[in-house]
Design an enzyme around this catalytic site. Structure first.
Site, short mmCIF file in Angstrom:
data_model
loop_
_atom_site.label_atom_id
_atom_site.label_comp_id
_atom_site.label_asym_id
_atom_site.label_seq_id
_atom_site.Cartn_x
_atom_site.Cartn_y
_atom_site.Cartn_z
N LYS A 22 0.83 -1.22 0.00
CA LYS A 22 0.00 0.00 0.00
C LYS A 22 0.86 1.26 0.00
O LYS A 22 0.64 2.17 -0.80
CB LYS A 22 -0.91 0.00 1.24
CG LYS A 22 -1.59 1.32 1.51
CD LYS A 22 -2.53 1.25 2.71
CE LYS A 22 -1.90 1.47 4.05
NZ LYS A 22 -1.56 2.89 4.38
N ASN A 23 1.83 1.31 0.92
CA ASN A 23 2.57 2.56 1.09
C ASN A 23 3.64 2.79 0.03
O ASN A 23 4.31 3.82 0.04
CB ASN A 23 3.16 2.63 2.50
CG ASN A 23 2.06 2.83 3.54
OD1 ASN A 23 0.91 3.16 3.19
ND2 ASN A 23 2.38 2.64 4.80
N CYS A 123 -5.34 12.80 13.02
CA CYS A 123 -6.01 11.54 12.71
C CYS A 123 -5.98 10.67 13.95
O CYS A 123 -5.51 11.09 15.00
CB CYS A 123 -5.37 10.85 11.51
SG CYS A 123 -3.88 9.99 11.92
N ARG A 128 0.11 14.42 13.40
CA ARG A 128 0.63 14.22 12.05
C ARG A 128 0.69 15.49 11.21
O ARG A 128 0.00 15.62 10.19
CB ARG A 128 -0.17 13.12 11.36
CG ARG A 128 -0.13 11.82 12.14
CD ARG A 128 -0.78 10.68 11.43
NE ARG A 128 0.02 10.16 10.35
CZ ARG A 128 -0.38 9.19 9.55
NH1 ARG A 128 -1.57 8.65 9.72
NH2 ARG A 128 0.39 8.75 8.59
N ASP A 311 4.03 0.49 12.30
CA ASP A 311 2.87 -0.15 11.66
C ASP A 311 2.71 -1.62 12.05
O ASP A 311 1.73 -2.26 11.65
CB ASP A 311 2.97 -0.03 10.13
CG ASP A 311 2.73 1.39 9.65
OD1 ASP A 311 2.22 2.22 10.44
OD2 ASP A 311 3.06 1.69 8.49
N ARG A 403 -8.99 -0.54 3.99
CA ARG A 403 -8.04 0.47 3.51
C ARG A 403 -6.69 -0.16 3.21
O ARG A 403 -6.00 0.30 2.31
CB ARG A 403 -7.83 1.56 4.58
CG ARG A 403 -9.02 2.46 4.76
CD ARG A 403 -8.67 3.59 5.68
NE ARG A 403 -7.41 4.19 5.24
CZ ARG A 403 -6.64 4.99 5.97
NH1 ARG A 403 -7.01 5.29 7.19
NH2 ARG A 403 -5.54 5.49 5.48
N1 EPU Z 1 6.32 14.58 11.16
C1 EPU Z 1 6.44 15.92 11.47
N2 EPU Z 1 6.31 16.83 10.46
C2 EPU Z 1 6.08 16.48 9.18
C3 EPU Z 1 5.95 15.10 8.87
C4 EPU Z 1 6.09 14.17 9.89
O1 EPU Z 1 6.64 16.30 12.61
O2 EPU Z 1 5.98 17.35 8.30
C5 EPU Z 1 6.45 13.59 12.24
C6 EPU Z 1 5.17 12.78 12.48
O3 EPU Z 1 4.28 13.45 13.33
C7 EPU Z 1 5.71 11.49 13.06
C8 EPU Z 1 7.05 11.31 12.34
O4 EPU Z 1 7.37 12.60 11.81
O5 EPU Z 1 5.95 11.65 14.43
C9 EPU Z 1 7.05 10.30 11.22
O6 EPU Z 1 5.92 10.48 10.39
P1 EPU Z 1 5.96 10.25 8.82
O7 EPU Z 1 5.85 11.56 8.13
O8 EPU Z 1 7.13 9.39 8.47
O9 EPU Z 1 4.61 9.44 8.57
P2 EPU Z 1 3.75 9.50 7.24
O10 EPU Z 1 4.64 9.72 6.09
O11 EPU Z 1 2.59 10.40 7.44
C10 EPU Z 1 3.97 6.95 6.68
C11 EPU Z 1 3.04 5.80 6.43
C12 EPU Z 1 2.38 5.40 7.76
C13 EPU Z 1 3.49 5.01 8.73
C14 EPU Z 1 4.49 6.15 8.89
C15 EPU Z 1 5.69 5.80 9.76
C16 EPU Z 1 2.33 6.17 4.15
C17 EPU Z 1 1.26 6.53 3.22
N3 EPU Z 1 2.02 6.20 5.46
O12 EPU Z 1 3.19 8.01 7.20
O13 EPU Z 1 1.57 4.27 7.48
O14 EPU Z 1 2.95 4.69 9.99
O15 EPU Z 1 4.99 6.54 7.59
O16 EPU Z 1 6.37 4.73 9.24
O17 EPU Z 1 3.44 5.84 3.75
C18 EPU Z 1 -0.24 2.79 7.80
O18 EPU Z 1 0.05 2.24 6.72
O19 EPU Z 1 -1.08 2.26 8.60
C19 EPU Z 1 0.39 4.05 8.17
C20 EPU Z 1 -0.11 4.85 9.11
#
Ligand code: EPU
Length: 424
Positions: A22-23, A123, A128, A311, A403
């Protein structure tokens, strides 16, 4: 809205095929916006999130078709025709159902020099924010304006920049890497996320003609090119789906083989299963979980890749609820990712939470009950617990599972689970 009904207590047995990730599929579909023409994507998983991103791109004028199987590729491709962009907007209605919709921001500003994308908001697992996505785009010369809940982005041609992520962010790295492919000059992303899905996206971008060095490292160097061409690509398999079936097999003391398993991406996860006494054999894309041995409590701490994935935290907690002894779980990525705890407690698990620490004291037996969860992986942990619980477990709000898990009920039924889906 449907629910899943499970009669627990059956050891799973047989072979299950792991689907496309998915990701990885989500950013790769978003990346098709970068190059006008027809892309061919293989191994796209049949998931609600994939349907959501298709709807999002369809609103922008992208046309999706199911292709025919051909050549050496297994399965039929998804054909993505992205020649014309009729809109650069990602509306709230779609972004609120799936945060990953924010992945269109980078490609849109790179191709169309403008985008209007709803802010995702909080969320079920935490605040996030996307501040690091926006800060990086600003460093590349994009003017960002926040108005009425939307990010409005405008740019002339993007400029390459050196960008350091204070925190490694998966979708943030992906957004900026996509934007940088068409920027003028060189972009260096430092402290980039190491998750394998970032590497998969980079390989798709290279297939489109992008120039990227440092793939699978935390420094990505992207040399902007004038244009990208449509590409054919096979999406990697889903390490979290694989880990979830591993937990399902282990908790039922079954013998299950995962086919098409991304073994190299599961080192930390397999390490913890082994430490907990689960017998695993991994070879040539196949992982077999063998019954036997005593399940013992082990500690885990979630960490960005190559650490133990957040995850997989909820699913591993379900397994630990039946282990001998205690397990301390530390969630370091998201501040609110213990929503499954109170539901696992309803099944009889002994878990206490203080801040980001959860202490799980293994019990002898879980008891079935109606439960519900507020996010995808939390729902998966309830299914895993339900497979081992005595009597009937009903998992409500199935849309979370839809999802992110392809054909979950069918796959578990084929492994012998007594599981069905019915209207709630
Ligand atoms: N963060 C910030 N600022 C930002 C972006 C992130 O502070 O601008 C923080 C977040 O709050 C968090 C950390 O950085 O504490 C890491 O978050 P990240 O941005 O890596 O998460 P994401 O990109 O929103 C993806 C996956 C998630 C998975 C996370 C962590 C996708 C579409 N989603 O989310 O997947 O948990 O990385 O590995 O790739 C899931 O599949 O169930 C899922 C939630």
């Amino acid at each position: 809205m449907d629910k899943i009904v499970i009669e627990g207590g059956v050891p799973l047995s047989g072979e299950v095929e792991i689907s496309g990730a998915k990701n990885a599929a989500l950013p790769i579909i978003a990346a098709t916006l970068l190059a006008p023409g027809e892309h061919r994507l293989y191994n796209v998983p049949p998931l609600a999130d994939i349907r959501t991103i298709k709807r999002l791109l369809a609103n922008m004028g992208v046309v999706f078709k199911d292709g025919e199987p051909e050549g050496a590729h297994a399965g039929a491709p998804l054909l993505v025709e992205s020649s014309e962009l009729t809109s650069v907007e990602a509306p709230y209605e779609l972004v609120k159902t799936m945060r990953a919709a924010v992945l269109v921001l980078g490609p849109l500003v790179a191709r169309a020099r403008q985008a209007r994308v709803s802010l995702p908001g909080g969320c079920a697992i935490g605040a996030r924010p996307i501040n690091l996505h926006l800060k990086g785009l600003e460093a590349m010369g994009v003017k960002i304006n926040l108005s009425q809940g939307y990010v409005e982005a405008n740019a002339r041609r993007l400029q390459g920049a050196e960008i350091y992520f204070e925190t490694p962010t998966v979708t943030g790295t992906e957004n900026l890497m996509m934007a940088a492919t068409l920027a003028k000059g060189t972009t260096v992303l430092k402290n980039a996320a190491l998750e394998p899905e970032v590497g998969d996206l980079a390989r798709f971008l290279i297939a489109m003609g992008a120039e990227i060095e440092g793939i699978d490292t935390d420094v990505l160097t992207i040399q902007g090119v004038k244009e990208l061409k449509p590409a054919t690509y096979r999406i990697m398999t889903d390490r979290i789906e694989a880990g979830t079936y591993m937990a399902a097999a282990a908790i039922t003391k079954g013998k299950v083989t995962l086919a098409n398993a991304p073994i190299a991406h599961l080192t930390a996860i397999m390490g913890k299963f082994t430490e907990a006494g689960v017998r695993l054999a991994a070879e040539a894309g196949r992982i077999t979980i063998h019954p036997g041995g005593t399940l013992t409590g082990v500690d885990i701490r979630t960490h960005p890749y190559p650490g133990f994935a957040t995850d997989m935290q909820a699913q591993f907690m379900a397994l630990m609820s039946l282990a001998k002894g205690a397990s301390i779980i530390t969630e370091t990525i998201f501040e609110n990712r213990y929503m499954h705890v109170s539901e696992l407690q309803r099944l009889g698990a002994d878990i206490s939470v203080t801040g980001n620490l959860a202490v799980v004291r293994g019990c002898k037996q879980l008891q079935g009950a109606p439960v519900m969860a507020t996010d995808l992986r939390a729902s998966a942990s309830l299914v895993i617990a339900g497979l081992a619980a005595a009597g009937e477990t009903q998992v409500l709000r199935v849309y979370h599972l839809d999802r992110g898990y392809a054909n979950l009920v069918e796959k578990l039924s084929a492994l012998g689970a007594r599981i069905r889906r019915e209207p709630a």
